[in-house]
Design a protein around this motif. Structure first.
Motif: not given
Length: 329
Positions: A177-185, A190-194, A318-326
């Motif tokens: 596992p990994s936990l990083q802090f990145v701007p949500f957008t 990055d996730l979409r490109r992968s 991806i746990l953002g302030d207002n939304e999550m990508a899963f």
């Protein structure tokens, strides 16, 4: 977090803060297609936490992501728990470390079975992660966990979404596992490109307890089986997936259920639940086969259950302030 363990074990439930409280001096404020490899998603980040899995603890019923922290000179292991609406310290750790915690008689912590326990709060906690990085927790609830937490040196729960610096999202890759802090957008791009263009990415809104004076944030995600869909709490502190008795999914699969083992939760509640075997559950764009439970569930924002590590182990959040990508593989 909800945990159903074997014979001598327990269920330490996901904490939600039931706050009808006045303001306090504290922080205010989620198989069908080919999978990408576990290392194919690599967001650019200058901040990360040294989280890990522990095989010995997994054997005791704790397959969750973990992090070591030292507060007031005392080190303990903490569960990285997206289902925790606040950071939580075990009462044994607070006592051993000599941490000052003030009682709040107008606030309680509630387990997934619905039982509430008296809660205290600690403020402005300074410490170090195991790699030497300093941190400050503006607030943390103090709760009486079952005795197994002390014997395994588990000091409590940290909510990864609340650890993210202002303007950053917590990117929790449970595959590594990994936990990083990145701007949500940036993280979402990055996730979409992968991903292959045909692989869906679930996007959902964050869930907050508006009555709480404490900073809090959780996330619900859609899951589907037997032709029906429910929204459930994304809970990395939970061992198993549980559906509420009132959920559409429970009604669709309960005819195949059998009696499961009892489990003990926060405050000593004992929960009896049923198990349904070999359920094909669609979450994060992929199907997983698991053995979820059906029973009483207390979850935020009208969630119809809890999505645990049996469903999340191959997912990225991806746990953002207002939304999550899963997204899962």
């Amino acid at each position: 977090m909800t945990r159903a363990l074997s014979k001598s074990a327990l269920c330490a439930a996901a904490l939600t803060l039931c706050a009808s409280a006045p303001p306090v001096s504290a922080q205010e404020s989620a198989r069908a297609l080919p999978a990408v490899t576990a290392h194919s998603y690599a967001p650019t980040s200058s901040r990360s936490l040294p989280i890990f899995y522990d095989n010995a603890l997994a054997g005791q019923g704790f397959p969750n992501p973990l992090v070591k922290a030292r507060i007031a000179g005392h080190e303990a292991i903490f569960i990285v728990d997206t289902g925790a609406s606040v950071n939580v310290l075990a009462d044994w750790y607070v006592e051993v470390a000599g941490i000052l915690a003030n009682a709040r008689f107008d606030s309680t912590a509630q387990g997934s079975g619905g039982k509430a326990t008296a809660e205290r709060l600690a403020h402005r906690l300074q410490g170090h992660w195991s790699d030497g990085q300093r941190f400050v927790l503006n607030e943390a609830a103090v709760v009486a966990f079952p005795p197994l937490f002390k014997s395994l040196h588990l000091g409590g729960l940290v909510s990864p979404q609340l650890l993210a610096p202002a303007g950053m999202a917590a990117v929790l890759d449970l595959r590594i596992p990994s936990l990083q802090f990145v701007p949500f957008t940036h993280a979402l791009s990055d996730l979409r490109r992968s991903k292959a263009p045909t692989v869906p990415i679930d996007l959902t809104q964050a869930c907050r307890n508006a009555d709480s004076k404490l900073a809090n944030r959780q996330y619900l995600a859609p899951v589907t089986t037997a032709g029906v869909t429910d929204l459930v709490l994304v809970d990395t502190g939970a061992t198993k997936t549980i559906f509420s008795n009132e959920s559409k999914i429970s009604h669709a699969i309960e005819s195949r259920s059998e009696l499961g083992p009892p489990s003990e939760g926060v405050g000593g509640e004992v929960n009896g639940r049923r198990i349904v075997r070999d359920v094909q559950l669609l979450r994060g764009g992929r199907i997983v086969v698991l053995n979820p439970s059906i029973g009483e569930v207390s979850a935020p924002c009208d969630a119809k259950g809890i999505l645990g590590m049996d469903a999340l182990r191959s997912c990225l959040l991806i746990l953002g302030d207002n939304e999550m990508a899963f997204s899962c593989r």
